[in-house]
Structures are given as structure tokens and as C-alpha cells.
Enzyme design. Structure first.
Site, PDB file in Angstrom:
ATOM      1  N   GLU A  90      24.111 -78.171 -55.111  1.00 21.68           N
ATOM      2  CA  GLU A  90      24.120 -79.019 -54.044  1.00 21.68           C
ATOM      3  C   GLU A  90      23.450 -80.552 -54.317  1.00 21.68           C
ATOM      4  O   GLU A  90      24.370 -81.246 -53.397  1.00 21.68           O
ATOM      5  CB  GLU A  90      23.390 -78.222 -52.722  1.00 21.68           C
ATOM      6  CG  GLU A  90      22.991 -77.282 -52.463  1.00 21.68           C
ATOM      7  CD  GLU A  90      24.568 -76.196 -52.343  1.00 21.68           C
ATOM      8  OE1 GLU A  90      25.620 -77.201 -51.282  1.00 21.68           O
ATOM      9  OE2 GLU A  90      25.206 -75.299 -52.603  1.00 21.68           O
ATOM     10  N   SER A 491      -4.008 -24.238 -20.290  1.00 20.96           N
ATOM     11  CA  SER A 491      -5.396 -23.558 -19.825  1.00 20.96           C
ATOM     12  C   SER A 491      -6.360 -24.697 -20.446  1.00 20.96           C
ATOM     13  O   SER A 491      -7.326 -25.203 -20.253  1.00 20.96           O
ATOM     14  CB  SER A 491      -5.950 -22.425 -20.293  1.00 20.96           C
ATOM     15  OG  SER A 491      -5.119 -21.561 -19.909  1.00 20.96           O
TER      16      SER A 491
END
Length: 855
Positions: A90, A491
Site C-alpha cells: 500500500e 406435587s
């Protein structure tokens, strides 16, 4: 000659004038644009968007939330070969130019003139690219280019070269939602930056220019060409040697997607975390790099997943094969491409791989799983696959493979130990794993269960969530049954009623008649409610201990009637239940409340910790991206032996409104059950808690003696009652209670020891029946056992010690009154004294009656 000199002089004048004009134009442009240029000082402390990460209590990844992949790195941690690759690709002169490459700009300008206006390459430096990506739009305009140059020059004045390069390698998009080199390296190669080869460094550097097109996955040919050019630039810049270049050129492009590895399978918990963090920290929570540490250990969550999924599959196999998940009419010459096309719409669920049947016969079938694997299934591998008829009946066992599978069927397979499936089905799902040699693994036919389940485990000391599973598969159903389901507990709700009874003078030896009873009920056609026991039998007068062990419904109804509905409902709110969840009729005794597994685990935690109501929570700490804590949980603790508790004892009683509220009364605190879907667990409001401060004490809601009595009864449920299968775990500290509802719509087991309180629910989302015989002991207890067996392995026994004020007394089993030479029972001291007086009066009355008879 004189004319030539004159022409040269004029050319010089023109060039000088041109330069002066350009400089002047640039100066005027700067004067015009300068007020509108952004301040580059913000880049000194700029925060990259980093996903929210959720970790287990031991630091393993549960989830990552965010639209982007980014792993910020400091420039000092970037290897030299990678920096050199980026510079070669770059901006080779990055460390020497002032932020703008004047030669590059000149070349770009000449190109524009010669091409008649075609903008062509921009000649941007790395500094200019950073300026564009942080402050400008990507559109190609001359004004934008000029602004970009000015910003770049400013950046060079205010930031160092390393700071600019660090911004660049962390900010830039590199394809496939990856931003920055570290994220790209992890996604394309599954590596950290220091593990990359020279060729891989060059390949990543090649991606900056056209990331959506030229990256290691989308266009391998263009990527290789660009990579090799970058390698040549690296060689020309003397960043690598000739030998390194030649080796890198030969290296193939072996990139493939490496999705972030989820280490802990807890998607329901992860979604709860996401919602609470958003409510507490706002929408920025998903991009600011926060790290959430949960209270859930990875091994505990794994045990919960394995227990729930394994036992749900066992239940599903017990009830028969419902047929293939899909079917495709395959052409005669079908091949892998056709198979892959069909399977593209299916994903692996909980280890169950999708496959398509390609051949079938009487003895075996071939199933295509992937281009790399086709397996052969025998009749033995599908021996469980009796045709499903209904929830209570399945057809005959298959005698031929082709009676079960047809060519083109899409089915599920899983790997299991030889004979594991058949043993499980034969045992009715209650087989307990025993120590065996490492088994041989085989492929077996399976199916995704239609039934659902949830499991929640809490630390009784402070309410920390230790495991949470909201269903069989989050991918198929996001509904979190662990905290959002409102089901009847059956229960398993009775221990709360028994606790209320012991608070009003009843004892484990109190006698209540197990006999038919009828109550007026205008809502019924006959105007009468006649509850019954599950087995339809009646055992007459019996002690409360035996009534709970045998789960006698009629005893519970009579007990609630004797206590009074209003009192019992008020008492039950001590366990964290809201009045709205408790029905205002005697059916409450049978567990017709509307509760979630989380609320049941919380209620039983009161029994596990000595009588204190803790509030469930699952976030222990939130760190910012730099590792600084922005939130630290400081939950209320049972802390029964804390000095603060001992010096300031409080009598047990209903918790205050603040204690029962599951949403702390502080603004911007998460936990809204209605909006967040996190149900009963909340994010406590205490940020930056100081560990040196005195602990926050959970409210004391029931007497420790009451707690000890109820726990004793539930320990008997495990030892010799409906939960007796849990004896296979070989522990003496387990207590719990089964629960089932009408028509077997819900199956529960909730139980605990001193270390963990765990609730398990099994049922269908549409409230269908689980089938005949699918009680809590058969459908839910095996899940609870598998989980508790795993998390309590090698841990010492931990149960509530007998507190002062509890004594062992001999009683007459027929009357429940103290009687020398009778059976042993435990009671509160004051109850013993009261019952002895009652026994004395009864004995005197009997003697008096006997005297009258003689007379």
C-alpha cells in the site's frame, strides 16, 4: 540560440507561475476548507467497534454479539513481516513521506489529463486512506480528495507514524465482516498475527485494495496474483530474502472460513445476557468491546446440555419413530451434488447430523452425510424405531430396514456407544451410567425430539446461575422455557405447603386422613370438586412424612384446608412467588400455580441454604475493552454464619417488597421480565462493588428449624419415595420432590444439596400429554440425576446440619404423639412439649374411659 534561451526563460516563467498558481490555489482551498476540517485529535483515543463478548465463569467463550469481526491490536504486537507486507502493498514510503505522496498525486494528475478526465488510481498514502475511512465518504470527487490531503497533513502533525499505522491495520475492512488484520487472520486462517507465514501476510496485505472481491476466499486466482506481486515488492524492498520469497511463492492458498469458536453451548443464557447488557449500557454495548463474565462454569453448562438432550432423546425414542424429517424423490443417477442440494436446507442440531438415504434394503441402508462420509445403518441401529401411533402407544419393533427408511428420506444420525440406545429404551430412560471401558462408537438413527425441557441450577448461597438450558435447541426455538414458561409444578410445589404447616404447629408426625373428600365448586358441572391421588388409592390416616414421601394429594388438600388458603398463599410468597402466580382455591395444594423452572429452583434454594431468599443473577462482572470493571455484582447472600448475621439476627418472616422484587428499584437497571425475557433472574444494581464492604444479607424468610424438617422429608423422598431412583448417585445429601400434572402435561423434579438447587421441567409447548406413565420420576428425574451426578462428582456431602431447637423423639406411628419405645422422629422442642402434654391428656382420657368401662 537566443530564441531558444528566450523560450526556455518563458517556459521557466510559466512553470514558476504554474507552481505559484497551484500553491496559491491550494492555499485558498485550505483557507476555505480549514474551518470545516474535522479535528484529528479524536483519533488519539478512538475506540474501534468491537463486538460484545460473553464468557463463562472460567473464561471460555459463550457468545459474541456484533455485526463486525474486529480484534484490536497494538502496533507493537504486529509482527515485522506483516507490517512490511502492508507497506509493500500500500505505501512503501510511509515512514518517509509527510502524509501525502506528491509524486503519486502528480502521476494521478497526468493520468487525468492524458485520459481526458478519467480519475483512475488515486495515489493515496496510508495516512490518506485512514483520513478517508475515518472522516470522509468513499465517493471520488476532487473536493473530497483535496480535503483528504489536508486531513492527512494534519494527522501527520498530531500523530506518530506508528499511531497512524495502528489505526490503519485495525480499521480497514478486509472482507467477510472482518475489520482489521487480527480479525482477518482469525477468520481466513484461524491464526493469531504472530502465527502467520510470509505468504499469508502478503495475502492479507493484498486484501486492502478490493476486500470484497480480492480476498483469500472470493477470488483465489486474483488473490494469488496480487499476493505474488506483494511478495515481489517485499523482495525488492529487502523486507524478505530470496529464499523466503521462493518458499512463499510456492505456498498454496489454503484459507477457509474459521468462524469464531464457541466454547460453551449456552445460547439461551447468552440471549439473556445480551438483553440485560443492552438495557443497562445502551445500544453501544454491542460495539464498545465490553466483556461480560457470567456466573456459569463451562463444565456445569456442558453437563446440563448433555443431561437434557440425552434424556429427551431417550423419551422420544420410547414413544416411537415419527418418520423422516423430509423426503426427496431422487433421480436414478443421483450423485453428491444432488444430495448436497437436498441437505443444504438442514443443519446439525445438538450433534444430530442430517443425512439422505441413498440405498435401502432388508438388512441395511446407506446414508449420505457429506462428500467425505457415507455411512451404513444396520437394523440394530434403528431397533428403537417402532412406528409412532400416539403419545401412549407405538407399533411393533421393525424387522426390516426398508420398513423404516426409504430412498430419498432425510433423516438424523448421531454417534453413540454400541448398545447404548437399546439399553436406554429398555430401561425406560432411567438407566444410570456406570463405569465402563471406552465404548466403540457407531452411527445410529435418531430424530429431533418434539418434547421440550428446561433446566436451571442455582448456587443457594447467593443465587448465582450455575447452568441454564431453555429448550432442546435454540436454533429451532428461541423461547426460553427456563425463565419464560409458566407451567404447573404439580406435587413439586408441596414442600412449600408443608413448610407453612410446620410454621403453624404441624410436625412430620402429624396425622392427616388420606381419604376421599369433596368441596363445593360452582365452576364444575356437578358443583363439586373431588380431588384424588395419582394412583386412585386411599391409605387412611397417615403421618405427614409418609404423605410427602408417597406424594398423597388428598393429604395436601386437607392440610391446605386446615391451614387456611389466605395464610398459605401469603406464606408461599416467602419463597419468591408473586400472589398472582398462586390460585385462590384449594387446587393450590396440588401444584396448580403458574411457575417457571427458575422460580422453582429459587424457591428450593431457600431449603438448601438454611431459610434465606436469594435473587438469581447470571452476570458477575462487565469489563470494558481495556479490562477495567464497569460493573461488579454484589448480590445478597445467605451467609448464615456471617458475623453480621449472627450479631443482628432477624426473625424469619415475609420478605420486604424490595427483597421480593426481581427488578431492583434503580433506573437503567436490567431485568424486566416482561420486556427482556430474562424472567426471574436480574442484573443486580450494584456497580463497582467493594469487596471489603460487609456482605449484603438475603432476607431470612423461614426458620432454620422449619427448613430442616422440610429438607428431612424431601431427603426421604429420595431415599424411599417417588425420587428413589436418585439413590443410584450414591449420595446421602440429596433432597427433592417429583411433580406431575393432570394428563401428564408436565413432569418435574426439583432437588438440591448444600451446593446447588436444580429444577427440571419436561413437557410439550402446546400442553399435550407426555403419555401414560410419564411421571416426574420417569421423564424429569433422569435429567436431574445426570446433571447432579456430574456436577457433584467427587464433592463431599453437604447438607443442612441439625440446628438447635430440633430434637429426636420417639412417637407412636399410629397417633404421631410422643411414646416411649416408638419410632424415631424429629420435631421442634416446643412441639414436643406440646405433644407430650397432648399425649398425657389422651392417656388420662383413655384411662378414665377404661375405668368407666370397668365400672
Amino acid at each position: 540560440m537566443r530564441i531558444l534561451k528566450r523560450l526556455l526563460r518563458y517556459a521557466l516563467y510559466l512553470a514558476l507561475a504554474g507552481i505559484l498558481f497551484v500553491v496559491g490555489a491550494v492555499g485558498v482551498a485550505y483557507w476555505l476548507l480549514s474551518p470545516r476540517l474535522p479535528s484529528v485529535a479524536v483519533l488519539r483515543d478512538y475506540h474501534m467497534q468491537v463486538p460484545l463478548r460473553v464468557l463463562s465463569s472460567d473464561g471460555r467463550l459463550i457468545a459474541s454479539f456484533g455485526e463486525t469481526r474486529r480484534i484490536p491490536v497494538h502496533i507493537a504486537d504486529v509482527p515485522a513481516r506483516l507490517k512490511n507486507a502492508v507497506l509493500s502493498a500500500e505505501d512503501a514510503d510511509f515512514y518517509s513521506h509527510p502524509g501525502v505522496d506528491w509524486h503519486g498525486i502528480a502521476r494521478a494528475g497526468i493520468h487525468v489529463i492524458l485520459s481526458g478526465g478519467d480519475k483512475g488510481p488515486g495515489g493515496s498514502t496510508i495516512t490518506q486512506q485512514v483520513a478517508r475511512n475515518f472522516f470522509l465518504s468513499p465517493e471520488k470527487l476532487y473536493s473530497r480528495k483535496l480535503t483528504e490531503m489536508f486531513i492527512a497533513l494534519r494527522m501527520e502533525n498530531e500523530l506518530s507514524k506508528d499511531q497512524i499505522l495502528e489505526l490503519y491495520i485495525n480499521k480497514m475492512f478486509l472482507g467477510h465482516r472482518s475489520y482489521g488484520l487480527a480479525a482477518a487472520a482469525a477468520y481466513y486462517y484461524g491464526k493469531n498475527l504472530d502465527q502467520l507465514t510470509v505468504a499469508e501476510c502478503a495475502a492479507l496485505a493484498s486484501t486492502f485494495q478490493l476486500p470484497s472481491v480480492v480476498n483469500p476466499l472470493n477470488n483465489p486466482k486474483r488473490l494469488l496474483a496480487r499476493r505474488n506481486w506483494v511478495l515481489g515488492q517485499m523482495l525488492g524492498n529487502r523486507f524478505i530474502t530470496q529464499a523466503e520469497y521462493e518458499q512463499a511463492i510456492k505456498e498454496p492458498n489454503d484459507a477457509f472460513p474459521h468462524e469464531q469458536q464457541i466454547e460453551v453451548d449456552a445460547p439461551y443464557l447468552a440471549e439473556m445476557v445480551r438483553q440485560q447488557v443492552l438495557e443497562k449500557l445502551g445500544n453501544d454495548a454491542l460495539t464498545e468491546g465490553y466483556v461480560v463474565h457470567t456466573t456459569v462454569p463451562s463444565d456445569s453448562q456442558a453437563a446440563a446440555n448433555e443431561a437434557l438432550r440425552g434424556r429427551l432423546s431417550a423419551y422420544d425414542r420410547r414413544h416411537g419413530y415419527r418418520g423422516p424429517e423430509g423426503h426427496e424423490e431422487l433421480p436414478a443417477q443421483a450423485g453428491p451434488e444432488d444430495y448436497d442440494r437436498v441437505l443444504a436446507g438442514y443443519t446439525t442440531i445438538a450433534g444430530m447430523m442430517p443425512g439422505i438415504v441413498t440405498e435401502t434394503g432388508a438388512k441395511e441402508a446407506k446414508v449420505y452425510l457429506s462428500p467425505k462420509e457415507t455411512v451404513t445403518l444396520s437394523l440394530e441401529s434403528m431397533a428403537w424405531a417402532r412406528p409412532y401411533v400416539n403419545e401412549g402407544r407405538a407399533g411393533a419393533a421393525p424387522s426390516r430396514v426398508d420398513a423404516v427408511l426409504k430412498r430419498g428420506d432425510v433423516v438424523r444420525l448421531f454417534r453413540a456407544a454400541k448398545d447404548e440406545v437399546n439399553e436406554d429404551v429398555a430401561s425406560g430412560g432411567n438407566a444410570s451410567p456406570a463405569a465402563k471401558p471406552e465404548p466403540k462408537m457407531e452411527w445410529r438413527l435418531t430424530q429431533i425430539p418434539a418434547v421440550q425441557a428446561a433446566l436451571v441450577a442455582l448456587d443457594p448461597e447467593d443465587g448465582a446461575v450455575r447452568a441454564l438450558v431453555g429448550g432442546f435447541s435454540f436454533a429451532r426455538s428461541k423461547f426460553n422455557r427456563a425463565v419464560m414458561a409458566a407451567r404447573q409444578p404439580g406435587s413439586s410445589f408441596k414442600p412449600y405447603l408443608y413448610s407453612a404447616a410446620f410454621d403453624r404447629g404441624f410436625t412430620p408426625a402429624s396425622i392427616v386422613n388420606d381419604a376421599p373428600v369433596a368441596f363445593p365448586d360452582p365452576s364444575r358441572p356437578d358443583g363439586v370438586w373431588t380431588p384424588s391421588n395419582d394412583d386412585g388409592k386411599f391409605d387412611g390416616p397417615m403421618r405427614l412424612r409418609e404423605a410427602l414421601v408417597q406424594s398423597k394429594n388428598l393429604v395436601s388438600v386437607r392440610l391446605l384446608d386446615a391451614l387456611g388458603l389466605r395464610y398459605a398463599r401469603d406464606y408461599m410468597t416467602r419463597f419468591g412467588f408473586t400472589p398472582d402466580a398462586l390460585p385462590q382455591n384449594l387446587s393450590l395444594a396440588l401444584g396448580t400455580a403458574s411457575v417457571s423452572p427458575m422460580s422453582m429452583a429459587r424457591g428450593y434454594a431457600v431449603f438448601a441454604n438454611g431459610g434465606y431468599l436469594v435473587t438469581p443473577y447470571f452476570i458477575s462482572r462487565i469489563d470494558d475493552r481495556d479490562g477495567n470493571a464497569v460493573y461488579v455484582a454484589n448480590p445478597e447472600r445467605a451467609c448464615a454464619d456471617c458475623q453480621e448475621r449472627l450479631l443482628n439476627p432477624t426473625p424469619p418472616g415475609p420478605p420486604t417488597q424490595a427483597s421480593t422484587a426481581l427488578i431492583p428499584a434503580r433506573p437503567a437497571t436490567a431485568g424486566s421480565a416482561a420486556g427482556s425475557g430474562t424472567g426471574d433472574a436480574v442484573l443486580p444494581a450494584d456497580a463497582h462493588a467493594d469487596a471489603s464492604e460487609a456482605p449484603k444479607l438475603a432476607p431470612h424468610v423461614i426458620d432454620v428449624r422449619n427448613d430442616y424438617l422440610v429438607t428431612s422429608l424431601m431427603q426421604d423422598v429420595v431415599k424411599r419415595g417417588t425420587g428413589s431412583a436418585a439413590r443410584a448417585l450414591g449420595r446421602d445429601d440429596l433432597a427433592g420432590k417429583t411433580g406431575s400434572t393432570n394428563d401428564h402435561r408436565d413432569a418435574w423434579f426439583v432437588g438440591f444439596n448444600g451446593d446447588v438447587s436444580t429444577a427440571v421441567w419436561v413437557g410439550f409447548d402446546d400442553f399435550s400429554s407426555l403419555g401414560r406413565g410419564e411421571f416426574g420420576a420417569k421423564a424429569a428425574l433422569p435429567i436431574w440425576m445426570d446433571y447432579m451426578g456430574a456436577v457433584l462428582k467427587d464433592k463431599p456431602s453437604h447438607t443442612l446440619a441439625m440446628p438447635p431447637g430440633i430434637v429426636t423423639v420417639q412417637i407412636d406411628p399410629g397417633s404421631g404423639l410422643p411414646s416411649p419405645g416408638g419410632m424415631n422422629e424429629i420435631m421442634k422442642v416446643e412441639d414436643v412439649d406440646r405433644l407430650r402434654e397432648q399425649a398425657t391428656r389422651k392417656q388420662q382420657e383413655e384411662q378414665q374411659e377404661h375405668a368407666y368401662d370397668i365400672f
